[in-house]
Design a protein around this motif. Structure first.
Motif, PDB file in Angstrom:
ATOM      1  N   UNK A   1      19.698  43.045  45.110  1.00 21.44           N
ATOM      2  CA  UNK A   1      19.906  43.521  46.484  1.00 21.44           C
ATOM      3  C   UNK A   1      21.174  42.889  47.038  1.00 21.44           C
ATOM      4  N   UNK A   2      21.962  43.715  47.683  1.00 17.07           N
ATOM      5  CA  UNK A   2      23.236  43.284  48.248  1.00 17.07           C
ATOM      6  C   UNK A   2      23.234  43.645  49.737  1.00 17.07           C
ATOM      7  N   UNK A   3      23.684  42.763  50.605  1.00 17.00           N
ATOM      8  CA  UNK A   3      23.644  43.057  52.044  1.00 17.00           C
ATOM      9  C   UNK A   3      24.520  44.233  52.463  1.00 17.00           C
ATOM     10  N   UNK A   4      25.468  44.608  51.610  1.00 19.10           N
ATOM     11  CA  UNK A   4      26.362  45.727  51.937  1.00 19.10           C
ATOM     12  C   UNK A   4      25.937  46.998  51.210  1.00 19.10           C
ATOM     13  N   UNK A   5      25.707  46.890  49.901  1.00 19.25           N
ATOM     14  CA  UNK A   5      25.422  48.083  49.091  1.00 19.25           C
ATOM     15  C   UNK A   5      23.932  48.355  48.917  1.00 19.25           C
ATOM     16  N   UNK A   6      23.069  47.402  49.299  1.00 14.94           N
ATOM     17  CA  UNK A   6      21.629  47.624  49.216  1.00 14.94           C
ATOM     18  C   UNK A   6      21.070  47.293  47.842  1.00 14.94           C
ATOM     19  N   UNK A   7      20.017  48.018  47.453  1.00 13.12           N
ATOM     20  CA  UNK A   7      19.336  47.742  46.192  1.00 13.12           C
ATOM     21  C   UNK A   7      20.142  48.231  44.993  1.00 13.12           C
ATOM     22  N   UNK A   8      20.031  47.471  43.893  1.00 14.14           N
ATOM     23  CA  UNK A   8      20.603  47.880  42.619  1.00 14.14           C
ATOM     24  C   UNK A   8      19.503  47.954  41.582  1.00 14.14           C
ATOM     25  N   UNK A   9      19.337  49.091  40.886  1.00 14.05           N
ATOM     26  CA  UNK A   9      18.256  49.252  39.917  1.00 14.05           C
ATOM     27  C   UNK A   9      18.570  48.565  38.589  1.00 14.05           C
ATOM     28  N   UNK A  10      17.765  47.606  38.197  1.00 15.02           N
ATOM     29  CA  UNK A  10      18.021  46.828  36.991  1.00 15.02           C
ATOM     30  C   UNK A  10      17.628  47.553  35.706  1.00 15.02           C
ATOM     31  N   UNK A  11      16.777  48.583  35.795  1.00 11.04           N
ATOM     32  CA  UNK A  11      16.334  49.272  34.586  1.00 11.04           C
ATOM     33  C   UNK A  11      17.188  50.492  34.254  1.00 11.04           C
ATOM     34  N   UNK A  12      18.217  50.741  35.045  1.00  9.07           N
ATOM     35  CA  UNK A  12      19.071  51.907  34.815  1.00  9.07           C
ATOM     36  C   UNK A  12      19.930  51.719  33.572  1.00  9.07           C
ATOM     37  N   UNK A  13      20.232  52.838  32.889  1.00  9.69           N
ATOM     38  CA  UNK A  13      21.178  52.823  31.790  1.00  9.69           C
ATOM     39  C   UNK A  13      20.697  52.152  30.529  1.00  9.69           C
ATOM     40  N   UNK A  14      19.394  52.010  30.357  1.00 11.67           N
ATOM     41  CA  UNK A  14      18.862  51.318  29.180  1.00 11.67           C
ATOM     42  C   UNK A  14      18.125  52.262  28.233  1.00 11.67           C
ATOM     43  N   UNK A  15      18.207  53.557  28.492  1.00  8.49           N
ATOM     44  CA  UNK A  15      17.627  54.539  27.584  1.00  8.49           C
ATOM     45  C   UNK A  15      16.121  54.671  27.644  1.00  8.49           C
ATOM     46  N   UNK A  16      15.497  54.107  28.650  1.00  2.00           N
ATOM     47  CA  UNK A  16      14.042  54.216  28.782  1.00  2.00           C
ATOM     48  C   UNK A  16      13.665  55.613  29.279  1.00  2.00           C
ATOM     49  N   UNK A  17      12.561  56.141  28.740  1.00  2.60           N
ATOM     50  CA  UNK A  17      12.069  57.447  29.145  1.00  2.60           C
ATOM     51  C   UNK A  17      10.641  57.296  29.666  1.00  2.60           C
ATOM     52  N   UNK A  18      10.297  58.138  30.633  1.00  3.31           N
ATOM     53  CA  UNK A  18       8.998  58.035  31.297  1.00  3.31           C
ATOM     54  C   UNK A  18       8.311  59.386  31.332  1.00  3.31           C
ATOM     55  N   UNK A  19       7.010  59.387  31.066  1.00  3.98           N
ATOM     56  CA  UNK A  19       6.163  60.559  31.295  1.00  3.98           C
ATOM     57  C   UNK A  19       5.004  60.121  32.184  1.00  3.98           C
ATOM     58  N   UNK A  20       4.687  60.940  33.175  1.00  5.29           N
ATOM     59  CA  UNK A  20       3.612  60.607  34.108  1.00  5.29           C
ATOM     60  C   UNK A  20       2.614  61.757  34.152  1.00  5.29           C
ATOM     61  N   UNK A  21       1.342  61.420  33.981  1.00  9.53           N
ATOM     62  CA  UNK A  21       0.252  62.396  34.104  1.00  9.53           C
ATOM     63  C   UNK A  21      -0.361  62.232  35.483  1.00  9.53           C
ATOM     64  N   UNK A  22      -0.197  63.239  36.332  1.00  7.60           N
ATOM     65  CA  UNK A  22      -0.777  63.232  37.678  1.00  7.60           C
ATOM     66  C   UNK A  22      -1.981  64.161  37.696  1.00  7.60           C
TER      67      UNK A  22
END
Length: 208
Positions: A122-143
């Motif tokens: 988290x940055x006071x100017x730019x806000x949140x930064x996602x740490x899991x981005x760009x790592x090739x992880x894939x997600x499937x969700x069953x709702x």
């Protein structure tokens, strides 16, 4: 070799539609990816730590200090939970709708792993930064849901289930997301809905 981690938020065992669809998914995945590891994590199994003291540790870390004593123990338990989650590059969540949202054990999981330096910066100017981005992880969700359905009016409830959980996934940087939905409603054709959900689960799993 990839690892598929299935995280289950349903405690209903054989009576659970979300778990039934998850079995269809994981079986199709194993058939299509015979060399990959598949791990099942029942979030109801007691492995999630209580986070009352952990919340204090989180604010200690936010303040630039090192947790000590009971806070350090709570922080270490949370870290082990995060590392188990982060160990997989393929993630499958089975998520039934409870009271228009997600089961509280899934919210507990979210609150335990969503920590500074692990999930986000988290940055006071730019806000949140996602740490899991760009790592090739894939997600499937069953709702799944039994009463609410996308074509019904507000008298049958509101979808805070996928809106909350989908927003959390994207906030972490997990944006490669596929959904399987099962919303037969009280008057729908459950057999047709099951067939459609199973078919989509298999299709996604084969190329996941």
């Amino acid at each position: 070799m990839s690892k598929l981690l299935h995280l289950s938020a349903s405690p209903r065992d054989e009576a659970s539609e979300s778990l039934r669809i998850a079995r269809v998914f994981t079986e199709a995945y194993q058939d299509s990816h015979p060399g990959d590891e598949v791990e099942h994590w029942d979030l109801w199994d007691g492995s999630l730590p209580d986070f009352a003291v952990g919340a204090k540790a989180k604010m200690t870390v936010f303040g630039g200090n090192e947790p000590r004593g009971a806070e350090a123990d709570a922080w270490a338990k949370a870290r082990r939970t995060f590392e188990r989650f982060d160990s997989a590059d393929r993630l499958l969540f089975s998520v039934p709708m409870w009271n228009a949202s997600v089961p509280y054990v899934l919210k507990q999981f979210v609150d335990v792993v969503s920590q500074p330096g692990w999930i986000f910066t988290v940055d006071p100017v730019t806000g949140y930064g996602p740490r899991l981005a760009g790592r090739g992880k894939r997600v499937a969700v069953i709702y799944t849901s039994a009463v609410w359905g996308p074509r019904l009016g507000p008298e049958f409830g509101t979808d805070h289930q996928s809106t909350f959980f989908g927003d959390w996934l994207r906030w972490t940087g997990l944006t490669d997301i596929q959904e399987v939905r099962f919303h037969p409603t009280l008057t729908g054709d459950w057999d047709d809905a099951r067939c459609a959900a199973d078919a989509r689960a298999r299709d996604i799993a084969k190329v996941f």
